[in-house]
Design a protein around this motif. Structure first.
Motif, PDB file in Angstrom:
ATOM      1  N   HIS A 153       0.813  -1.122  -0.036  1.00 13.71           N
ATOM      2  CA  HIS A 153       0.024  -0.015   0.085  1.00 13.71           C
ATOM      3  C   HIS A 153       0.992   1.275   0.093  1.00 13.71           C
ATOM      4  O   HIS A 153       1.621   1.369   1.154  1.00 13.71           O
ATOM      5  N   ASN A 205      -2.332   5.622  -1.785  1.00 15.58           N
ATOM      6  CA  ASN A 205      -3.205   4.828  -1.334  1.00 15.58           C
ATOM      7  C   ASN A 205      -3.680   3.724  -2.912  1.00 15.58           C
ATOM      8  O   ASN A 205      -4.650   3.431  -2.928  1.00 15.58           O
ATOM      9  N   GLU A 265     -10.752   6.274  -0.179  1.00 12.28           N
ATOM     10  CA  GLU A 265     -10.148   6.582   1.228  1.00 12.28           C
ATOM     11  C   GLU A 265     -10.504   5.560   2.196  1.00 12.28           C
ATOM     12  O   GLU A 265      -9.959   5.204   3.316  1.00 12.28           O
ATOM     13  N   VAL A 304      -8.588   2.419   3.033  1.00  9.85           N
ATOM     14  CA  VAL A 304      -7.210   2.690   3.443  1.00  9.85           C
ATOM     15  C   VAL A 304      -7.062   1.899   4.815  1.00  9.85           C
ATOM     16  O   VAL A 304      -6.161   1.251   5.109  1.00  9.85           O
TER      17      VAL A 304
END
Length: 276
Positions: free
Chosen positions: A36, A56, A113, A116
């Motif tokens: 990541h 991301n 998002e 994550v």
């Protein structure tokens, strides 16, 4: 790229690294990796496909993938979990073959998002588990964690790509897709269009026409590019002799192997191995 290779006698590793990978060196990955990107950017190639890695971006790299990084910014940082191919196949042994085809086609995506935090949580759990050497169930716990994550990754990313997918895929595009999948599986030993045509139950002429229509390239040139990539990875990332590589890739002899490689690269296998 050291973080994509396991140290000896380690079934898995995890951590955060600045990943000094801008070496432009083709390597064949022996292990599986989940990465990541936390910051910065990089340009990478996975099995001849180019990708831009930005914040991301998430990568799930299968064992046997051929990897090259051509650029990485100075602030490029990545969370990573690397685990052995043995563990990977144990974890995924019951999954449908379409899962692996999906990962081959989509190893690198930018996640929303909200996705994550699950990876950050997994990374922290894996870090604690990695350091807990006295845990009798360490490997089983690892397998359970990773299997859950991979299944969730597949579910969420599949939905992302289905939203972007055209309503219909033509018959020729589907055959081309299967042709590429077969190359990934067999290019180490099969270099002739006739083999892939037989696997697809069509004639070599028809396969050549389809590949030309879909990609603008010939079937033979696509096969050769993958074979050359395989050879380059073996020359740069293993200590196998030229003869051993020739045998491994089912060439009739080392002389033919050398001529084949030089025809496509302009260098002998030894010259390519010795260049910086």
């Amino acid at each position: 790229m050291k973080v994509l290779s396991l140290p000896e006698n380690e079934p898995f590793i995890t951590g955060i690294d600045d990943m000094d990978i801008c070496s432009n060196q083709i390597i064949k990955l022996a292990d599986a990796s989940i990465c990541h990107c936390r910051s910065g950017k990089a340009h990478i190639e996975i099995d001849l496909q180019a990708y831009e890695v930005t914040e991301n971006t998430q990568l799930l790299l299968l064992p046997g993938s051929i990897f090259n990084c051509t650029y990485a910014s100075h602030d490029f940082t990545v969370s990573y979990i690397v685990f052995s191919d043995t563990l990977f196949w144990e974890i995924t042994s019951r999954l449908d073959p379409s899962f692996f085809h999906f990962l081959k086609e989509h190893p690198c995506i930018v996640i929303p998002e909200e996705r994550v935090q699950p990876f950050i949580g997994l990374s922290l759990a894996m870090k604690d588990l990695y350091e807990d050497r006295d845990n009798s169930f360490r490997i089983q716990i690892f397998k359970n964690f990773i299997q859950s994550f991979i299944l969730d990754f597949y579910d969420k990313t599949q939905h992302l790509f289905l939203q972007k997918k055209p309503e219909g895929i033509s018959r020729q595009e589907e055959i081309f897709k299967r042709f590429i999948q077969l190359i990934h599986k067999h290019c180490a030993t099969q270099r002739e269009v006739s083999f892939y045509a037989a696997e697809l139950f069509i004639t070599p002429r028809y396969l050549s026409t389809i590949v030309q229509n879909v990609s603008g390239d010939t079937a033979k040139s696509i096969i050769d590019r993958h074979v050359i990539l395989e050879i380059k990875a073996l020359l740069k990332s293993t200590s196998l002799s030229i003869q051993e590589i020739s045998n491994h890739l089912s060439f009739p002899d080392q002389s033919f192997f050398g001529r084949y490689f030089k025809k496509h690269t302009g260098k002998s296998p030894l010259q390519y191995r010795n260049q910086s």
